[in-house]
Design an enzyme around this catalytic site. Structure first.
Site, PDB file in Angstrom:
ATOM      1  N   HIS A 279      39.548  26.719  16.260  1.00  8.09           N
ATOM      2  CA  HIS A 279      39.885  25.293  16.356  1.00  8.09           C
ATOM      3  C   HIS A 279      38.596  24.514  16.096  1.00  8.09           C
ATOM      4  O   HIS A 279      37.503  24.999  16.403  1.00  8.09           O
ATOM      5  CB  HIS A 279      40.392  25.045  17.786  1.00  8.09           C
TER       6      HIS A 279
ATOM      7  N   ASP B 287      37.192  30.885  23.940  1.00 10.27           N
ATOM      8  CA  ASP B 287      38.016  29.678  23.967  1.00 10.27           C
ATOM      9  C   ASP B 287      39.435  30.117  24.330  1.00 10.27           C
ATOM     10  O   ASP B 287      40.155  30.674  23.502  1.00 10.27           O
ATOM     11  CB  ASP B 287      37.961  29.018  22.582  1.00 10.27           C
TER      12      ASP B 287
ATOM     13  N   GLN C 274      44.601  28.528  24.216  1.00  7.08           N
ATOM     14  CA  GLN C 274      45.969  28.960  23.887  1.00  7.08           C
ATOM     15  C   GLN C 274      46.349  30.273  24.569  1.00  7.08           C
ATOM     16  O   GLN C 274      47.442  30.788  24.344  1.00  7.08           O
ATOM     17  CB  GLN C 274      46.113  29.122  22.362  1.00  7.08           C
TER      18      GLN C 274
ATOM     19  N   LYS D 231      47.415  21.997  28.677  1.00  8.83           N
ATOM     20  CA  LYS D 231      48.179  23.011  27.941  1.00  8.83           C
ATOM     21  C   LYS D 231      48.778  24.032  28.905  1.00  8.83           C
ATOM     22  O   LYS D 231      49.534  24.902  28.517  1.00  8.83           O
ATOM     23  CB  LYS D 231      47.276  23.730  26.935  1.00  8.83           C
TER      24      LYS D 231
ATOM     25  N   CYS E 164      43.979  20.994  13.596  1.00  7.21           N
ATOM     26  CA  CYS E 164      42.543  20.998  13.942  1.00  7.21           C
ATOM     27  C   CYS E 164      41.921  22.347  13.607  1.00  7.21           C
ATOM     28  O   CYS E 164      41.068  22.860  14.347  1.00  7.21           O
ATOM     29  CB  CYS E 164      42.293  20.664  15.413  1.00  7.21           C
TER      30      CYS E 164
HETATM   31  N1  PLP Z   1      40.754  25.444  21.290  1.00 10.34           N
HETATM   32  C1  PLP Z   1      42.005  25.741  20.922  1.00 10.34           C
HETATM   33  C2  PLP Z   1      42.334  27.137  20.456  1.00 10.34           C
HETATM   34  C3  PLP Z   1      43.002  24.766  20.964  1.00 10.34           C
HETATM   35  O1  PLP Z   1      44.249  25.053  20.588  1.00 10.34           O
HETATM   36  C4  PLP Z   1      42.649  23.460  21.409  1.00 10.34           C
HETATM   37  C5  PLP Z   1      43.660  22.372  21.420  1.00 10.34           C
HETATM   38  O2  PLP Z   1      44.622  22.396  20.687  1.00 10.34           O
HETATM   39  C6  PLP Z   1      41.331  23.215  21.805  1.00 10.34           C
HETATM   40  C7  PLP Z   1      40.416  24.232  21.728  1.00 10.34           C
HETATM   41  C8  PLP Z   1      40.902  21.877  22.287  1.00 10.34           C
HETATM   42  O3  PLP Z   1      41.519  21.581  23.504  1.00 10.34           O
HETATM   43  P1  PLP Z   1      41.397  20.130  24.138  1.00 10.34           P
HETATM   44  O4  PLP Z   1      41.795  19.156  23.070  1.00 10.34           O
HETATM   45  O5  PLP Z   1      42.367  20.153  25.276  1.00 10.34           O
HETATM   46  O6  PLP Z   1      39.990  19.963  24.577  1.00 10.34           O
END
Ligand code: PLP
Length: 392
Positions: free
Chosen positions: A109, A186, A189, A212, A350
């Site tokens: 992401h 990270d 998900q 999430k 993203c």
């Molecule tokens: N990393 C992953 C794999 C994501 O799917 C997301 C959000 O879609 C993020 C990071 C960023 O999360 P946040 O926008 O809640 O900070």
């Protein structure tokens, strides 16, 4: 969730973007703001003590939820994005020098790309990217090859938000640790879908977002091993992160408070605690099994529709089905599905480098959660058939 959208019952299949909130979380937020609202770690008055207790109880719930060894290893932040930025800014700026390398993967992401890119630019360091195959699986041999004495940190998704691929994170950590390289995972998900045990993974850092995982927006978690967090400089300065301040010198508070400058998102933290209570009460492993069954059902049904190509067919997959339809832009598909009350995400999610890797500008993404049903998938499939009729 029971409302109608454009006269049709809502079918919510955009859970990877954000999940809906169970009643217990909404009740907690209302109770906090109506009966307990107060600042934490400050007052000696009743409300402040009560808010502080609930805030710290939530930290303990998070600790147990991800099986961290100690509460002080749980830092509350705004979300996954802020957690990663914290590590890049604090650990990264302290440890990464010109010529060093940071290793990420081709399925990250943007929030697990850009902070490292910014750090590398500032330091004259190099970002290395582990490639993925046509199914969207990480190439482990390539990863091993990229780990060298120059590598200062590995930052890798547990589950890809664009493809659904589940990475072998335990192995990723093990291989990096052989060379004393710390690893950030990270988990944005992963945490909503399966039990995560940070001690079993043995990662140095783990990041996820409250919204999430059925909690409120604006709250997230950075897990860090105590020894790592203790050695890191503060991320932001302000109230609560200090133990004493004079104009000549400031000494910092102990962890995790060193990283929680200013009034935190108290309601968010307590609400996240309730979301964890909810997940514990319904048993996440049972929810996981339900989602896996739905994923298989959805994958079979969607791939039978003519003209559809799945993007992301890893053997180990989480509850995400991404696809493109021959000759149609994903946004048009999303708009027609919306007319049917079906919420999917269309775009690059993203994760523009993932789109480039698969040679598409965007995909349609249906992402499932524990409250989805076979009927939701059936609605999506009949919506997609309507799309084919409209565009004939
Ligand atoms: N990393 C992953 C794999 C994501 O799917 C997301 C959000 O879609 C993020 C990071 C960023 O999360 P946040 O926008 O809640 O900070």
């Amino acid at each position: 969730m029971k409302q109608k959208i454009r006269g049709k019952p809502l079918v919510y299949l955009d859970n990877a973007a954000t999940s809906q909130k169970p009643q217990i979380v909404l009740d907690t937020l209302l109770r906090y703001y109506t009966a307990q609202n107060s600042n934490v770690h400050r007052g000696v008055h009743f409300l402040s003590e009560q808010a502080t207790k609930e805030y710290e109880d939530a930290r303990n719930k998070v600790r147990r939820f991800i099986n961290a060894a100690e509460e002080r290893e749980i830092v509350f932040v705004r979300g996954t994005t802020e957690a990663i930025n914290l590590v890049a800014d604090s650990y990264g700026r302290q440890n990464v020098r010109a010529g060093d390398e940071v290793v990420i993967s081709a399925m990250e992401h943007h929030s697990n790309i850009v902070p490292w890119q910014m750090l590398c630019q500032e330091k004259g360091a190099v970002l290395r990217v582990v490639p993925i195959n046509d199914a969207g699986e990480l190439l482990l041999e390539e990863y091993e090859r990229l780990l060298t004495p120059k590598t200062r940190l590995v930052a890798m998704a547990h589950v890809s938000n664009a493809l659904g691929s589940i990475n072998p994170v335990r192995r990723i950590v093990e291989l990096a640790h052989r060379q004393n390289i710390p690893v950030l995972i990270d988990g944005a998900q992963a945490v909503p879908h399966a039990r995560v045990d940070v001690r079993d993974l043995n990662c140095d850092f783990y990041a996820f977002s409250g919204h999430k995982v059925f909690g409120p927006t604006g709250i997230g978690v950075l897990y860090g091993k105590a020894t790592r967090l203790e050695a890191m400089p503060p991320y932001q300065g302000g109230g609560d992160m200090i133990s004493s301040v004079t104009f000549e010198k400031t000494t910092y508070n102990k962890i995790p408070y060193k990283f929680e400058a200013g009034t935190p998102n108290i309601a968010g933290v307590i609400g996240l605690g309730s979301a964890i209570d909810y997940l514990t009460s319904i048993r996440l492993d049972a929810a996981s099994a339900h989602e896996n069954e739905l994923l298989e059902y959805a994958t079979n049904a969607i791939s039978q529709i003519s003209g559809i190509r799945l993007v992301g067919t890893a053997r180990e997959k989480s509850a995400i089905v991404s696809f493109v339809v021959d000759g149609l832009h994903p946004h048009d598909i999303g708009t027609i599905l919306d007319q049917e009350g079906i919420a999917v995400r269309t775009g690059h999610h993203c994760a523009q480098p993932v789109m480039d890797r698969f040679g598409v500008p965007a995909t349609v993404r249906a992402s499932l959660a524990l409250y989805n049903t076979r009927e939701d998938i059936d609605a999506l499939v009949s919506g997609l058939r309507k799309v084919s009729e409209v565009f004939g």
